[in-house]
Design a protein around this motif. Structure first.
Motif, PDB file in Angstrom:
ATOM      1  N   ASP A  79       0.833  -1.216   0.000  1.00  0.00           N
ATOM      2  CA  ASP A  79       0.000   0.000   0.000  1.00  0.00           C
ATOM      3  C   ASP A  79       0.857   1.252   0.000  1.00  0.00           C
ATOM      4  O   ASP A  79       0.616   2.190  -0.768  1.00  0.00           O
ATOM      5  CB  ASP A  79      -0.903   0.041   1.247  1.00  0.00           C
ATOM      6  N   MET A 120       2.567   1.721  -3.296  1.00  0.00           N
ATOM      7  CA  MET A 120       1.617   2.112  -4.345  1.00  0.00           C
ATOM      8  C   MET A 120       1.362   3.618  -4.257  1.00  0.00           C
ATOM      9  O   MET A 120       1.333   4.309  -5.266  1.00  0.00           O
ATOM     10  CB  MET A 120       0.283   1.359  -4.193  1.00  0.00           C
ATOM     11  N   SER A 154      -2.456   0.775 -10.739  1.00  0.00           N
ATOM     12  CA  SER A 154      -1.337  -0.046 -11.186  1.00  0.00           C
ATOM     13  C   SER A 154      -0.099   0.840 -11.329  1.00  0.00           C
ATOM     14  O   SER A 154      -0.195   2.065 -11.338  1.00  0.00           O
ATOM     15  CB  SER A 154      -1.671  -0.739 -12.506  1.00  0.00           C
ATOM     16  N   ARG A 201      -1.625  -4.391  -8.866  1.00  0.00           N
ATOM     17  CA  ARG A 201      -1.209  -4.435  -7.466  1.00  0.00           C
ATOM     18  C   ARG A 201      -0.543  -5.774  -7.141  1.00  0.00           C
ATOM     19  O   ARG A 201       0.487  -5.827  -6.478  1.00  0.00           O
ATOM     20  CB  ARG A 201      -2.416  -4.201  -6.559  1.00  0.00           C
TER      21      ARG A 201
END
Ligand SMILES: *[C@@H]1O[C@H](CO)[C@@H](O)[C@H](O)[C@H]1NC(C)=O
Ligand SMILES: *[C@@H]1O[C@H](CO)[C@@H](O)[C@H](O)[C@H]1NC(C)=O
Length: 320
Positions: free
Chosen positions: A111, A114, A124, A177
């Motif tokens: 997380d 990202m 993505s 992910r």
């Protein structure tokens, strides 16, 4: 036990202000497979057990608590672990718990990454998004002070790109992910095994023969140039290499042997740890733990401030 790439990263970061390392990824991959970054040496401390049992982040929280608070929270965790509600926890219940904790840590880490790399927020991460932010100065106009730094960075980028390609199953160089998780935590994914082995060899193989001999193996964890007799633990590691790493006894580890070492089929850190926690706490040897048995041995499962305070006192005592 600094790995080569982590070491290089440190060197580069010392002279390179724009550097935004993603530290965990740079650590050599087979260390990441483990449940904790600490050495598992219970005669010294229980840091390894704490991180395995609570997670790397949560174990820090516990270090701030008093022993009473720690034990109270541990009691609640025991209730959660006891999934069949029979008031005992078994090795397999502890194993399931450790897997949940570890999975949560991986997921939280992904997380965070990202957030950092998915600039256009489409869920993505394109290779370009990643490489622009990590290595953008290579393509950009920023001048390197040192040609050597630039080379090193270029190598790291190539290596990242190769790993990204492996993780990115459909070949479009845009990681979902899930694929980005495989890129960041390749040890969690079977299909990443080959690239993990290749990276390990690249880190350790100094003479470029594609294999890892005993000196390369030792050189990865101990600097043999220091002017002192080889410590006992290094001798032990040499013996380990001969007895357990070099399975076909030809003096070197090949890809298969490296695979057995870093990603063994018959050995699993979580499994070992759950059995270890049970064994060390199971006073009445009935192969399961009551809450009382866990709490009696609470220091092994969780930490608290008071433990560290105690250590500090001892250390001070030694100094005077
Ligand atoms: C155990 O207890 C919890 C909480 O009371 C409950 O949610 C869970 O369904 C129970 N599990 C079983 C197997 O009985
Ligand atoms: C990456 O950087 C290049 C050059 O600065 C730029 O043209 C490109 O749009 C960037 N790509 C992404 C995905 O940020």
């Amino acid at each position: 036990m600094k790995t080569l790439s982590a070491f290089l990263l440190l060197v580069i970061c010392a002279s390179w202000v724009m550097c935004k390392p993603t530290q965990e990824k740079k650590d050599r991959v087979h260390h990441g497979k483990d449940l904790s970054d600490h050495k598992h040496d219970d005669s010294n401390d229980f840091q390894y057990d704490h991180e395995a049992f609570l997670g790397k982040e949560e174990s820090k929280t516990f270090d701030q608590l008093t022993p009473e608070e720690s034990k109270e929270r541990l009691g609640k965790i025991v209730d959660k672990i006891d999934s069949d509600n029979d008031t005992y926890v078994t090795a397999s219940e502890i194993l399931a718990w450790i897997k949940i904790v570890h999975g949560r840590w991986v997921s939280e880490n992904v997380d965070k990454q990202m957030l950092l790399f998915d600039k256009n927020h489409d869920g993505s991460v394109a290779w370009e998004e990643y490489s622009n932010q990590t290595y953008g100065h290579l393509v950009g106009e920023v001048e390197f002070y040192d040609v050597h730094d630039k080379d090193t960075y270029r190598k790291m980028m190539k290596r990242d790109e190769r790993r990204f390609q492996h993780a990115n199953k459909d070949g479009d160089m845009i990681a979902t992910r899930e694929e980005f998780t495989a890129f960041l935590h390749p040890e969690e994914f079977d299909y990443m095994k080959d690239v993990v082995i290749t990276e390990t060899i690249e880190d350790m193989d100094k003479n470029g023969d594609g294999l890892v001999d005993v000196d390369e193996y030792i050189g990865d964890m101990y600097n043999s140039e220091v002017d002192e007799p080889e410590p006992d633990w290094v001798k032990t590691e040499r013996k380990q290499f001969l007895d357990f790493r070099d399975l076909n006894k030809d003096g070197k580890m090949d890809r298969d042997e490296i695979s057995q070492w870093i990603l063994p089929h018959d050995y699993n850190h979580a499994d070992m740890e759950s059995k270890h926690l049970l064994y060390e706490s199971d006073k009445d040897k009935d192969d399961k733990l009551s809450k009382a048995e866990v709490l009696d041995n609470w220091n092994m499962f969780v930490g608290s401030q008071a433990t560290n305070y105690g250590e500090d006192l001892t250390r001070r005592h030694d100094e005077f």
